[in-house]
Design an enzyme around this catalytic site. Sequence first.
Site, short mmCIF file in Angstrom:
data_model
loop_
_atom_site.label_atom_id
_atom_site.label_comp_id
_atom_site.label_asym_id
_atom_site.label_seq_id
_atom_site.Cartn_x
_atom_site.Cartn_y
_atom_site.Cartn_z
N ASN A 116 42.72 36.73 33.63
CA ASN A 116 43.66 37.28 34.60
C ASN A 116 43.07 37.22 36.00
O ASN A 116 41.88 37.38 36.19
CB ASN A 116 44.06 38.72 34.22
N PHE A 120 44.82 43.46 41.36
CA PHE A 120 45.15 44.87 41.60
C PHE A 120 46.59 45.04 42.10
O PHE A 120 46.86 45.75 43.08
CB PHE A 120 44.20 45.50 42.62
N SER A 182 35.91 44.18 39.42
CA SER A 182 36.91 43.14 39.21
C SER A 182 36.54 41.90 40.02
O SER A 182 36.15 42.01 41.18
CB SER A 182 38.30 43.62 39.64
N ASN A 184 38.65 39.74 41.05
CA ASN A 184 39.87 39.23 41.66
C ASN A 184 40.19 39.80 43.03
O ASN A 184 41.23 39.49 43.60
CB ASN A 184 41.06 39.48 40.72
N THR A 185 39.31 40.65 43.56
CA THR A 185 39.42 41.13 44.94
C THR A 185 38.19 40.64 45.69
O THR A 185 37.06 41.01 45.34
CB THR A 185 39.50 42.67 45.00
N LYS A 222 32.70 51.60 36.86
CA LYS A 222 32.90 50.50 35.93
C LYS A 222 32.19 49.26 36.46
O LYS A 222 32.41 48.85 37.60
CB LYS A 222 34.41 50.20 35.76
N ASN A 251 33.62 45.35 32.58
CA ASN A 251 34.85 44.72 33.05
C ASN A 251 34.90 43.28 32.53
O ASN A 251 34.14 42.90 31.64
CB ASN A 251 34.88 44.75 34.59
#
Length: 369
Positions: A116, A120, A182, A184-185, A222, A251
Amino acid sequence: MYSLFFNLIFRRMDPEKAHHLAFRWIRLAARIPVLRTFAAAVLAPRYKELRVEALGRRMHGPFGLAAGFDKNAVAIDGMAMLGFDHVEIGTVTAEPQPGNPKKRLFRLVPDRALINRMGFNNDGSAAVAARLAARNPVFRTTLGVNIGKTKVVPEDEAIADYVASTERLAGHADYLVVNVSSPNTPGLRNLQAVDHLRPLLSAVREAADRTVTGRRVPLLVKIAPDLADEDVDAVADLAVELGLDGIIATNTTIARDSLGLVSDPALVQETGGLSGAPVKERSLEVLRRLYARVGDRVTLIGVGGIATAEDAWQRILAGATLVQGYSAFIYEGPFYARAIHKGLAARLRNSPYATLADAVGAEHKKVTA
């Protein structure tokens, strides 16, 4: 039966559309009193031997839903109905954001994995806080709130961004999670470095204490499975230093080459975080390393590749008080939590441990005995 349904229906659908469809069904079932009562009786049987105390809460069991599935706190009762002992919503950011452009969610079915790069996508902390304030719970469940950085906020303003979400959401949370892991940021994982993480966690702790005066909201962080071992040790030491309540390990991963993936190579190389079965071994390694460092001083939550009761049991023996799943839920379906609970209860009964708490970290204690 679910595997047949998955192959005939969901597998043919775009993964994100399938997610939203299943999500609507879960929410609808939870709104119908007779249906939700029947579903909970079938899917969420309780085992007294699995009761656990963690993060200041008494829970029916150790198995919860990881963040990412219910980003906007709209299906908490639905997920409790399906048997999850705690539900972690989010990741929620201070400002609403649409996330990354679609297509951004991919199934690696032969690997029982997902990739993915959602980014967010959520309604923002003000909207989520209002939703939680208006909520009338049907099922008793422990609620975790996972917060992250708004994408457009520069790294040097990240602390204020997390504090804003903390001030809005801490009062509704049974525990609060700072997500700095994450992929993705842009720049988010830089915050895992201890020099950045220390002031961030300290500010969030202070904001939670200032906002919620009647109780102490447990605070967790996390982390990613891609951290070097020495960085895992540094986070563990920082958690002890700051009196952090917990660490969630782990994660998603940005790794690909070392995981033995067998799915279509073009699909495997999609950017984003990989979750599911391939991340299991590294997540377990990180958990073991954390427990060896912090012992019982910090509550550990194991997540990443937990598809079976045996996977969950191994995390508990390695030091996890709680375990979480998400990706396997997509492949296992509505009986996922039921199977985990049934298998855990059987393993505990056949073990030398009187309680689940006795089993936490048992493999480490054996080695050091």
